[in-house]
Design a protein around this motif. Structure first.
Motif, mmCIF file in Angstrom:
data_model
loop_
_atom_site.group_PDB
_atom_site.id
_atom_site.type_symbol
_atom_site.label_atom_id
_atom_site.label_comp_id
_atom_site.label_asym_id
_atom_site.label_seq_id
_atom_site.Cartn_x
_atom_site.Cartn_y
_atom_site.Cartn_z
ATOM 1 N N ALA A 400 -58.925 1.074 -41.581
ATOM 2 C CA ALA A 400 -57.706 1.560 -40.938
ATOM 3 C C ALA A 400 -56.491 0.845 -41.498
ATOM 4 N N ASP A 401 -56.586 -0.474 -41.694
ATOM 5 C CA ASP A 401 -55.474 -1.227 -42.266
ATOM 6 C C ASP A 401 -55.135 -0.739 -43.665
ATOM 7 N N ARG A 506 -54.256 -5.049 -32.097
ATOM 8 C CA ARG A 506 -55.449 -5.668 -32.654
ATOM 9 C C ARG A 506 -55.559 -7.137 -32.237
ATOM 10 N N ASP A 530 -57.120 3.624 -33.560
ATOM 11 C CA ASP A 530 -57.146 4.019 -34.971
ATOM 12 C C ASP A 530 -58.036 5.243 -35.188
ATOM 13 N N THR A 533 -56.328 8.350 -33.880
ATOM 14 C CA THR A 533 -55.266 8.750 -34.820
ATOM 15 C C THR A 533 -55.865 9.479 -36.014
#
Length: 793
Positions: A400-401, A506, A530, A533
């Motif tokens: 996700a990052d 987070r 996440d 999304t």
């Protein structure tokens, strides 16, 4: 001192120059009989009329009379004369304005000879009215004074000095040019100074010489360093007293002598400062034009320029510090992400060593385990399963990052997935005295990522059970035409209002006493956010302390009219049926069962050797790519099983070398790695690998995949030996093997199934269509690749 006037003359002078000011007084004192104008009583009427018009006016006016242009002016005009007054009164114009008569005399000649008026707007005149050449600007009109027969007797001058207006506009342009300096200029403080010097150099009349200095690294105790110069004069060749620049750093504003082309000029040095700094960080050196040497306003203007530069420097320095801070944070965040990714992947190897043998022991029917031993193994099994989920969550967070968390849409029965995930907590809820209500009626098949949805449900229900000491946890799935709504509500502890805004941050954890457990990594709800999304939806939360919390997930609904609409292209293969149907992969006898294992981790290597040795296969091991190639080239193996991450060169490079080697290019290669994800799978398969196994894996899965590829290799070699046209058959066999290997790997990746199930599905597809095996495999690979490309767009 002029002699007194005669009585008649005095009366006339008192009439023409009646004022009590210094100008009228001076004109009354002049001995006019000694001037070209002669006695006052004899002055022509035209001159008398002109004087009567000029002297009372408050507008600056001047009369030049006769061939000698003797000048008479009013008191307002006297202010323009400076040190030329009082001598200028009654003085011929040529004598008074000798320093600029070449130009002014020519204008007068045009009026006297041409009998026409002339004028000028903002005309530059270099005057010496204070003992030095001075830059002045004037707007004026020279008009003829006519006598009988249109004879020009004199010149009437109406003039206004606009020097300060011209200088003000010029200086304003310079300040406006400095206004374009912004703190986000990429050059930083040095770039600000260079841009400022360049802008100021565009006004050479105001800045004939200009230079900026900064301390090295802007340190309070650093040395002053020359960084930029610009101007109309070749300042690069200039020399100056550098000590003066150091003086300004101590708070003084000295003048310095600057020598350019052998000429010594004056310069003003003003400090450059940063907000919050006591001592200046640099200095601005401005050469003072000789024509403006007496202009006191110049120094004030230079100070204003330095202040404007200091403002830009402060903003630039602040921007640079913020940029460095953001870069440092980004670097730290990137390092954190790399650490999490590496740690997550490294966890997969010990997890494999833990889960594999543990599963074998738990499923063994021959081991002499007591009930207590089996209970203990069950505890270890649950702990390893939980650890694997945490590792998977951690890697999802990393994805996700990196912006790589993408949904892979497939037909999914959300109601069944929701019930299955929520039901996993039934026993836990019962033990804790909680009522678990699951309302997820059948709603058909929709397109979504079932694995992502399962993680969302699992995390939300786990969170609700954890923070509900007593009462009820309800899970409700509602589907309408456009959206799917999941509501997970509890009657638990609730979330404090101050924590609600950060509940999806987070690593943020809400510390609440009374929870069933204080375990948690702080990434569960962040991962849920996440994942939702990535699914194109949203999540909302309502909570009240002591009452409970309600999490509502809304995602768009994409119905599937029929499962066939999204199935991979099904094509048949008579040859697939012929090849796979008769063979039971669990009882295949492989002729070339020698396997080259490339693994640097000793424990993992020993574990894999034991697994494959139990199958009757001969295993040769290597710890790096070079050793593996040496073994393979001396004795070609039946199959290569290699880890991706190896000391030195990677397993992917080993695949490249094998596929380029004519003697080894038909050897099947299986990649073994801790790195999950479709991108990694495609990278390995695109290099020519036959399969891709992700840690942790079930030992039976690995054995089944190895057996399948060994069997494929055996049949391929058999076909080649039996073929009359060995070259053509070899090419076809290689193409077929590669295509089928890719198709099997894709089926395993897409449907999360093992090799046996993948081949079973491929066989079933073959029996219902009429396409050859190679065509079927190519279509599966092409469709999968096209789908990924469209997702990436």
């Amino acid at each position: 001192m002029d002699s007194p006037q005669l009585d008649g003359s005095s009366a006339r002078l008192d009439e023409l120059f009646p004022g009590e000011n210094s100008t009228d007084t001076r004109f009354r004192e002049i001995e006019w009989t000694a001037t070209p104008l002669g006695p006052v009583e004899q002055w022509p009427q035209e001159l008398v009329t002109a004087i009567r018009t000029v002297m009372p006016s408050t507008i600056p006016m001047l009369i030049w009379w006769g061939p000698d242009l003797v000048q008479i002016f009013n008191h307002t005009y006297t202010d323009f004369l400076g040190d030329k007054f009082p001598d200028a009164a009654g003085q011929p114009a040529r004598e008074c304005w000798s320093e600029m008569w070449d130009y002014v005399g020519g204008l007068c000649a045009q009026v006297m000879d041409g009998r026409e008026a002339v004028h000028g707007v903002r005309q530059l005149f270099v005057m010496e009215r204070y003992g030095y050449p001075e830059e002045t600007y004037w707007t004026f009109s020279y008009s003829p004074i006519f006598g009988p027969g249109r004879t020009v007797l004199g010149v009437f001058v109406a003039t206004t000095e606009v020097t300060m207006q011209v200088l003000g506009e010029r200086r304003m342009r310079a300040l406006l040019a400095l206004g374009s300096l912004t703190g986000d200029d990429t050059g930083g403080p040095v770039g600000i100074c260079r841009a400022a010097v360049e802008a100021l150099g565009l006004e050479p009349s105001e800045f004939p010489l200009v230079a900026a200095y900064l301390r090295r690294d802007l340190a309070d105790d650093g040395e002053v360093d020359h960084i930029a110069t610009a101007g109309a004069v070749g300042f690069e060749a200039a020399t100056w007293d550098s000590a003066a620049v150091v003086e300004v750093s101590d708070g003084r504003v000295p003048r310095a002598c600057v020598e350019v082309d052998g000429i010594v000029a004056n310069a003003v040095i003003v400090p450059l400062t940063l907000a919050g700094r006591v001592r200046p960080i640099g200095a601005l050196l401005v050469g003072v034009d000789a024509l403006r040497a007496g202009d006191d306003s110049a120094t004030s203007f230079f100070v204003a320029v330095a202040e404007r530069m200091s403002t830009a420097l402060t903003a630039s320095h602040a921007f640079e510090m913020e940029r460095r801070r953001v870069a440092a944070l980004a670097e730290a965040d990137e390092a954190k992400t790399r650490l999490l990714e590496n740690v997550g992947h490294e966890f997969r190897t010990p997890l494999t060593l833990l889960a594999g043998p543990l599963e074998c022991v738990r499923e063994s029917t021959t081991s002499n385990l007591t009930d207590s031993d089996r209970d203990s193994l069950d505890v270890v099994h649950r702990a390893s399963a939980r650890l694997r989920r945490l590792v998977d969550d951690l890697l999802d967070v990393v994805s996700a990052d990196a912006g790589q968390l993408r949904a892979r849409l497939e037909p999914t029965d959300l109601a069944a997935v929701t019930r299955d995930c929520a039901s996993m907590f039934a026993a836990v809820a019962s033990d804790q005295g909680l009522e678990l209500v699951i309302d997820a009626a059948e709603n058909g098949v929709v397109l979504t990522d079932g694995e992502m949805w399962a993680k969302v449900v699992f995390n939300l229900v786990a969170n609700a059970v954890k923070y509900t000491p007593a009462g009820r946890v309800s899970v409700r799935l509602v589907t309408d035409a456009d959206a799917i709504r999941l509501v997970v509500a509890d009657t638990g502890l609730g979330i404090p209002e101050d924590d609600l805004a950060r509940i999806f941050d987070r690593f943020h954890r809400v510390e609440r006493s009374g929870a069933h457990s204080i375990e948690g990594s702080g990434i569960g709800l962040a991962l849920v956010s996440d994942l939702i999304t990535a699914l194109g939806g949203r999540i909302d939360v309502e909570s009240e302390v002591g009452v409970g919390s309600t999490f509502t997930v809304v995602v768009p609904r994409q119905p599937v009219e029929s499962a066939a609409a999204v199935d991979l292209p099904v094509a048949a293969a008579d040859s697939v049926s012929a090849i796979f149907a008769p063979h039971d992969t669990a009882s295949v006898t492989v002729d070339r069962a020698d396997i080259l294992l490339v693994e640097d981790n000793i424990d993992m290597r020993n574990y894999l050797v034991r697994l494959m040795t139990d199958e009757g296969w001969t295993i040769t091991t290597a710890g790096d790519v070079e050793s593996a190639l040496e073994h393979a080239r001396s004795t070609a193996p039946g199959l290569v099983l290699t880890d991706v991450l190896l000391p030195g060169r990677s397993g992917l490079e080993l695949v490249d070398d094998i596929r380029r080697d004519a003697a080894l290019q038909r050897v099947p290669v299986i990649l073994l790695t801790a790195r999950a994800g479709t991108d990694f799978v495609l990278d390995g398969l695109s290099r020519g690998a036959d399969d891709y196994i992700v840690k942790p894996f079930h030992d039976r899965e690995l054995v089944a995949r190895v057996r399948v590829h060994l069997e494929l290799s055996r049949m391929r070699e058999q076909l080649i030996e039996e073929s009359d046209n060995q070259t053509a058959t070899l090419r076809n066999a290689l193409d077929t093997r590669a295509a089928i290997g890719r198709a099997v790997g894709i089926l395993m990746s897409v449907y999360r199934i093992d090799a046996d199930a993948a081949f079973a599905q491929l066989t079933e597809l073959s029996q219902n269509t009429n396409r050859k095996a190679r065509d079927l495999a190519v279509m599966i690979a092409d469709d999968f690749t096209a789908g990924l490309s469209s997702d990436g767009q």
